[in-house]
Write a protein that holds these residues in place. Sequence first.
Motif, PDB file in Angstrom:
ATOM      1  N   UNK A 102       0.831  -1.213   0.000  1.00 52.88           N
ATOM      2  CA  UNK A 102       0.000   0.000   0.000  1.00 52.88           C
ATOM      3  C   UNK A 102       0.865   1.262   0.000  1.00 52.88           C
ATOM      4  N   UNK A 103       1.963   1.214   0.719  1.00 51.95           N
ATOM      5  CA  UNK A 103       2.787   2.417   0.867  1.00 51.95           C
ATOM      6  C   UNK A 103       3.904   2.515  -0.164  1.00 51.95           C
ATOM      7  N   UNK A 104       4.283   1.391  -0.763  1.00 52.91           N
ATOM      8  CA  UNK A 104       5.385   1.398  -1.742  1.00 52.91           C
ATOM      9  C   UNK A 104       4.964   0.587  -2.969  1.00 52.91           C
ATOM     10  N   UNK A 105       4.152   1.196  -3.851  1.00 50.44           N
ATOM     11  CA  UNK A 105       3.614   0.427  -4.980  1.00 50.44           C
ATOM     12  C   UNK A 105       4.677  -0.130  -5.915  1.00 50.44           C
ATOM     13  N   UNK A 106       5.864   0.488  -5.976  1.00 48.91           N
ATOM     14  CA  UNK A 106       6.860  -0.022  -6.928  1.00 48.91           C
ATOM     15  C   UNK A 106       7.964  -0.853  -6.269  1.00 48.91           C
ATOM     16  N   UNK A 107       7.772  -1.202  -5.006  1.00 53.04           N
ATOM     17  CA  UNK A 107       8.782  -2.014  -4.302  1.00 53.04           C
ATOM     18  C   UNK A 107       8.634  -3.487  -4.698  1.00 53.04           C
ATOM     19  N   UNK A 108       9.772  -4.174  -4.902  1.00 49.01           N
ATOM     20  CA  UNK A 108       9.704  -5.618  -5.110  1.00 49.01           C
ATOM     21  C   UNK A 108       9.449  -6.285  -3.767  1.00 49.01           C
ATOM     22  N   UNK A 109       8.532  -7.242  -3.752  1.00 49.99           N
ATOM     23  CA  UNK A 109       8.241  -7.991  -2.523  1.00 49.99           C
ATOM     24  C   UNK A 109       8.696  -9.431  -2.696  1.00 49.99           C
ATOM     25  N   UNK A 110       9.220 -10.005  -1.629  1.00 51.84           N
ATOM     26  CA  UNK A 110       9.866 -11.302  -1.705  1.00 51.84           C
ATOM     27  C   UNK A 110       9.621 -12.051  -0.387  1.00 51.84           C
ATOM     28  N   UNK A 111       9.429 -13.350  -0.451  1.00 51.88           N
ATOM     29  CA  UNK A 111       9.217 -14.143   0.760  1.00 51.88           C
ATOM     30  C   UNK A 111      10.062 -15.404   0.669  1.00 51.88           C
ATOM     31  N   UNK A 112      10.676 -15.770   1.781  1.00 53.80           N
ATOM     32  CA  UNK A 112      11.378 -17.053   1.866  1.00 53.80           C
ATOM     33  C   UNK A 112      10.546 -17.977   2.739  1.00 53.80           C
ATOM     34  N   UNK A 113      10.455 -19.245   2.331  1.00 59.46           N
ATOM     35  CA  UNK A 113       9.583 -20.179   3.046  1.00 59.46           C
ATOM     36  C   UNK A 113      10.174 -21.576   2.990  1.00 59.46           C
ATOM     37  N   UNK A 114       9.819 -22.382   3.987  1.00 61.57           N
ATOM     38  CA  UNK A 114      10.185 -23.793   3.901  1.00 61.57           C
ATOM     39  C   UNK A 114       9.183 -24.564   3.039  1.00 61.57           C
ATOM     40  N   UNK A 115       8.082 -23.928   2.672  1.00 63.67           N
ATOM     41  CA  UNK A 115       7.149 -24.517   1.718  1.00 63.67           C
ATOM     42  C   UNK A 115       6.049 -25.367   2.331  1.00 63.67           C
TER      43      UNK A 115
END
Length: 419
Positions: A102-115
């Motif tokens: 919402x606050x940074x529309x052009x930011x890349x978002x990334x998540x690390x997960x064990x799945x």
Amino acid sequence: MALDLSQHPCFSPAAAQHAARVHLPVAAKCNIGCRYCNRQHDCINESRPGVSSTLLTPHQSLYYLERLVAETPQIRVVGIAGPGEAFATPEDSLLTLRLVRQHYPDMLLCVASNGLALAPHVAALAELQVSHVTITVNAVDPGVGARIYAWARPGKHVLRGEAAARELYERQMEALSACVGAGILVKVNTVVVPGINDRHAVEVARTVAGLGASYHNCIPLYPAPGSEFAELPSPAPADMAAIRREAGAFLPQMRHCGRCRADAAGLLGESMPERVLGLLREAAGSPPVPLARRPCVAVASHEGLLVNQHLGEADRFWVFGQDGNPLALAGVRPAPAAGGGHQRWLDLAAQLQDCRAILVSGAGPTPREVLAQQGLQVIVTEGLVEEQLLALHLGQPIRRKCEPAACGAGCRGSGTGCG
Ligand code: SF4
Ligand code: SF4
């Protein structure tokens, strides 16, 4: 808005020269037991996944991010990488990503997960334009996996041994396919454990390449003190080079991983400056929804003196907290028109962006949940507005109203919810 996917420093060695990333440490819990992990052991000088000097709530993390970006404008990626598992507490992770988007529309978002618990949330990630996901896959054979994972808790019950490893593997592959199907780039991390999966890492690369992963990161074991693997050696650099060469036949290999902490910030490979650590600690020490971000409180009231209106029937809200004075009126704002379901509450949250709470005489469960997700706590109370505002300001208990058991019993609504 089209995102520039080339700016992720982990997925692109070229971007790593200039694009910075920040990990927001909002994931406190985990749902599997990797034998190489010990999240208790925290040292600011230690750089490895799973380590974080502190934990943040979603709103604290946005507060931190706003201040961090002001002083480190080259932040291009915001990620969640622990210190536990992002989808062991999906509400916190998704709210954090939502606030950042919402606050940074052009930011890349990334998540690390064990799945293990990732697949059910892939649609939500795609909706938030999360462009990069990392899944750690250490084994595609349950016999190998059972030597790396002590347990897994996919639901209420804990699995052990090969049953745990098989369940984890199947869910990882399902999540990987779902991400690829949703257009999300997937990197697979494999922690290389000598004598256990060092000869198996290439098989991992072959399998995940077949499902559409785009990048592979073989990470040498870090024998974390206190973990079951504390006494195992790290693989030799020559062995890692050979594994990467072979695995490279199936997937491009990452060779610049910084084994980052769960609260890392800045360029890969650089340690966190003391001033950034100061921002992180200050955010962690602030209220769960920091006052500086949301100094005001809204009230549903006919005349502004008593909390005497139900959330769904208020046609305006009295907003208090002007200039840091909790009792000073900042304005009276119109409520979005009734009807419109979910969107009505999102519109209200947008109207009250500077408020951390709404005092009402009653509210249904749906608006409470939607508003809470947007950072607005709905407090059902009654009595003098001034008394309640002061109590909230001083952190004293608010008088909670004894709520009616059924929707419609405490307001003039139809009993069908606050839609
Ligand atoms: Fe530790 Fe991450 Fe493994 Fe969980 S998934 S046990 S946090 S290394
Ligand atoms: Fe990127 Fe490696 Fe750091 Fe993860 S640990 S953010 S893959 S550099």
